[in-house]
Design a protein around this motif. Structure first.
Motif, PDB file in Angstrom:
ATOM      1  N   GLN A  21     -45.126   0.394 -56.096  1.00  0.00           N
ATOM      2  CA  GLN A  21     -46.073   1.486 -55.829  1.00  0.00           C
ATOM      3  C   GLN A  21     -45.356   2.806 -56.003  1.00  0.00           C
ATOM      4  O   GLN A  21     -44.299   3.049 -55.401  1.00  0.00           O
ATOM      5  CB  GLN A  21     -46.665   1.388 -54.422  1.00  0.00           C
ATOM      6  N   ASN A  22     -45.917   3.668 -56.832  1.00  0.00           N
ATOM      7  CA  ASN A  22     -45.391   5.016 -57.054  1.00  0.00           C
ATOM      8  C   ASN A  22     -46.497   5.995 -56.707  1.00  0.00           C
ATOM      9  O   ASN A  22     -47.438   6.181 -57.474  1.00  0.00           O
ATOM     10  CB  ASN A  22     -44.949   5.171 -58.509  1.00  0.00           C
ATOM     11  N   GLY A  23     -46.417   6.563 -55.512  1.00  0.00           N
ATOM     12  CA  GLY A  23     -47.498   7.434 -55.049  1.00  0.00           C
ATOM     13  C   GLY A  23     -48.767   6.630 -54.856  1.00  0.00           C
ATOM     14  O   GLY A  23     -48.795   5.666 -54.090  1.00  0.00           O
ATOM     15  N   ASN A  70     -50.271   5.060 -57.349  1.00  0.00           N
ATOM     16  CA  ASN A  70     -50.382   4.157 -58.495  1.00  0.00           C
ATOM     17  C   ASN A  70     -49.657   2.842 -58.226  1.00  0.00           C
ATOM     18  O   ASN A  70     -48.570   2.832 -57.653  1.00  0.00           O
ATOM     19  CB  ASN A  70     -49.800   4.833 -59.744  1.00  0.00           C
ATOM     20  N   ILE A  71     -50.284   1.729 -58.624  1.00  0.00           N
ATOM     21  CA  ILE A  71     -49.686   0.403 -58.459  1.00  0.00           C
ATOM     22  C   ILE A  71     -49.325  -0.157 -59.835  1.00  0.00           C
ATOM     23  O   ILE A  71     -50.142  -0.135 -60.757  1.00  0.00           O
ATOM     24  CB  ILE A  71     -50.673  -0.571 -57.767  1.00  0.00           C
ATOM     25  N   LYS A  72     -48.106  -0.658 -59.956  1.00  0.00           N
ATOM     26  CA  LYS A  72     -47.696  -1.381 -61.156  1.00  0.00           C
ATOM     27  C   LYS A  72     -47.347  -2.796 -60.747  1.00  0.00           C
ATOM     28  O   LYS A  72     -46.743  -3.011 -59.691  1.00  0.00           O
ATOM     29  CB  LYS A  72     -46.493  -0.702 -61.821  1.00  0.00           C
ATOM     30  N   MET A  73     -47.742  -3.756 -61.584  1.00  0.00           N
ATOM     31  CA  MET A  73     -47.496  -5.140 -61.238  1.00  0.00           C
ATOM     32  C   MET A  73     -47.354  -5.979 -62.492  1.00  0.00           C
ATOM     33  O   MET A  73     -48.103  -5.803 -63.450  1.00  0.00           O
ATOM     34  CB  MET A  73     -48.661  -5.668 -60.391  1.00  0.00           C
ATOM     35  N   ASN A  80     -48.572   2.379 -48.708  1.00  0.00           N
ATOM     36  CA  ASN A  80     -48.172   1.040 -48.257  1.00  0.00           C
ATOM     37  C   ASN A  80     -49.066  -0.090 -48.755  1.00  0.00           C
ATOM     38  O   ASN A  80     -48.996  -1.208 -48.243  1.00  0.00           O
ATOM     39  CB  ASN A  80     -48.085   0.974 -46.717  1.00  0.00           C
ATOM     40  N   PHE A  81     -49.909   0.209 -49.721  1.00  0.00           N
ATOM     41  CA  PHE A  81     -50.772  -0.839 -50.285  1.00  0.00           C
ATOM     42  C   PHE A  81     -49.922  -1.990 -50.827  1.00  0.00           C
ATOM     43  O   PHE A  81     -50.259  -3.159 -50.649  1.00  0.00           O
ATOM     44  CB  PHE A  81     -51.647  -0.253 -51.409  1.00  0.00           C
ATOM     45  N   ASP A  82     -48.815  -1.646 -51.484  1.00  0.00           N
ATOM     46  CA  ASP A  82     -47.962  -2.677 -52.080  1.00  0.00           C
ATOM     47  C   ASP A  82     -47.398  -3.628 -51.031  1.00  0.00           C
ATOM     48  O   ASP A  82     -47.306  -4.841 -51.254  1.00  0.00           O
ATOM     49  CB  ASP A  82     -46.821  -2.038 -52.885  1.00  0.00           C
TER      50      ASP A  82
END
Length: 399
Positions: A111-113, A115-118, A57-59
């Motif tokens: 967020q995938n697992g 890993n964060i993409k932005m 839930n970081f995203d």
């Protein structure tokens, strides 16, 4: 359950509380962009160099913080501060900043697992301010959500004073550049308070505009790599450094006169740094590669044009600590004037591993079409951009 409670608390906690909580060079570049490239578009990408694992839930919490940034506005008091301490930012730009608001729709986060993409996309004049506060938010949230325990305020004060003692003994000019990877806003503010109270006459200021306003000091900084990267998209790799510098001079008329030297390696930079530019700019910034070799090359370059290097500056800003500053300053002695911009070692030397993250421009629309942009740097690991574009840039520049 504890993690859930802490997340609920974080949902009501804003890490960025001022529009000016950002590095000064973002505002100087934004001013230049709206004057020269008002319709240009840009795309930025988050790069997790340190392969950090982000908690569940970081995203979502990150998005909550970004959404709150939409309500930030330049206050009348902040405008008065900019008028007094930054006279090269004219009234037309301050009028623009008065109306400016962050647009969270420009930022896409996935967020995938772990890993964060932005990525960030929109008008360059609008998206340019996201990079630094976004990184500061990511860093502070990461430490809070992973439960990373830092040393006490008392120990931070002692540590900062010890570093200051070493810098004073070396008699070197130092600035604080640590917004983007700070442990937290609170730590940043504490460290800067000590630097201001006890750093005179060697402490020259902070790149953080909000905290500079809070402490009534002048912010420091000039331009970042994206300024030159955009010029490469518009004019090609070979001429990017030169045209970027010429445009900077057209806007600032010799003020903020430090040239950034390593967007396409220093060897390419020096080819573009002609006699007129070398005379007009007050100095250069070193941000990657061997600092002693760079110093030698800079001195050699100035001497080639019969310019006395002792009248020029080198701003060193590559991962500095007292040990590195000591050997660089010793090497520069009586040859050229060294200044040191110290970032993470001031704002995130608190007993936990510092994050290795960046946000870089990856595409631009100078005119009609998207063009991939790259940064080559003086060391391979600091290069950014698509591999095929990096290969093309190296081929064109004969690197």
């Amino acid at each position: 359950m504890k993690r859930l409670i802490s997340m609920n608390k974080l949902n009501n906690f804003s890490i960025i509380s001022s529009l000016l909580d950002n590095d000064f060079y973002k505002f100087t570049m934004q001013n230049a962009v709206i004057k020269l490239f008002p319709f240009a578009k840009a795309e930025y990408e988050f790069i997790n160099r340190g392969k950090h694992s982000f908690p569940k839930n970081f995203d979502k919490i990150l998005k909550e913080n970004l959404n709150r940034m939409a309500y930030l506005k330049l206050s009348s008091e902040e405008r008065i501060y900019l008028e007094k301490y930054c006279p090269y930012l004219d009234s037309s730009y301050l009028d623009f900043l008065n109306k400016y608001q962050y647009n969270p729709k420009e930022v896409n986060i996935y967020q995938n697992g772990k890993n964060i993409k932005m990525n960030i996309e929109g008008l360059w004049s609008s998206t340019i301010l996201w990079e630094v506060p976004l990184m500061a938010i990511i860093s502070e949230l990461y430490y809070k959500l992973t439960g990373a325990k830092r040393i006490s305020d008392k120990k931070i004060v002692i540590l900062t004073k010890e570093k200051l003692k070493k810098y004073k003994k070396l008699k070197v000019k130092i600035g604080e550049y640590g917004t983007r990877r700070r442990y937290s806003y609170q730590v940043h503010k504490l460290v800067l308070k000590i630097l201001i109270e006890e750093g005179s006459p060697f402490f020259i200021g902070s790149s953080n505009v909000h905290l500079s306003h809070f402490f009534s000091i002048k912010p420091i900084g000039t331009q970042g790599h994206e300024w030159i990267m955009f010029h490469a998209a518009k004019h090609g790799f070979k001429k990017a450094d030169r045209i970027a510098m010429e445009n900077w001079l057209n806007i600032y008329k010799g003020k903020l006169g430090i040239a950034l030297s390593d967007t396409y390696t220093s060897s390419v930079f020096f080819k573009n740094f002609n006699k007129k530019l070398s005379e007009t700019f007050k100095g250069v910034r070193h941000d990657s590669g061997n600092p002693l070799f760079f110093t030698q090359e800079t001195i050699k370059h100035y001497k080639k044009f019969q310019i006395n290097p002792i009248k020029k500056k080198i701003i060193f800003s590559d991962n500095l600590d007292p040990c590195k500053v000591s050997y660089i300053s010793s090497f520069c002695q009586k040859k050229i004037n060294p200044f040191f911009g110290i970032g993470t070692n001031f704002t995130n030397d608190v007993g936990v591993p510092s994050m290795n993250i960046v946000i870089k421009m990856v595409k631009a629309i100078p005119e009609k079409n998207w063009i991939s942009v790259v940064k080559l740097s003086n060391v391979e690991e600091k290069s950014t951009g698509k591999k095929n574009m990096i290969f093309l840039a190296k081929k064109i520049l004969h690197l």
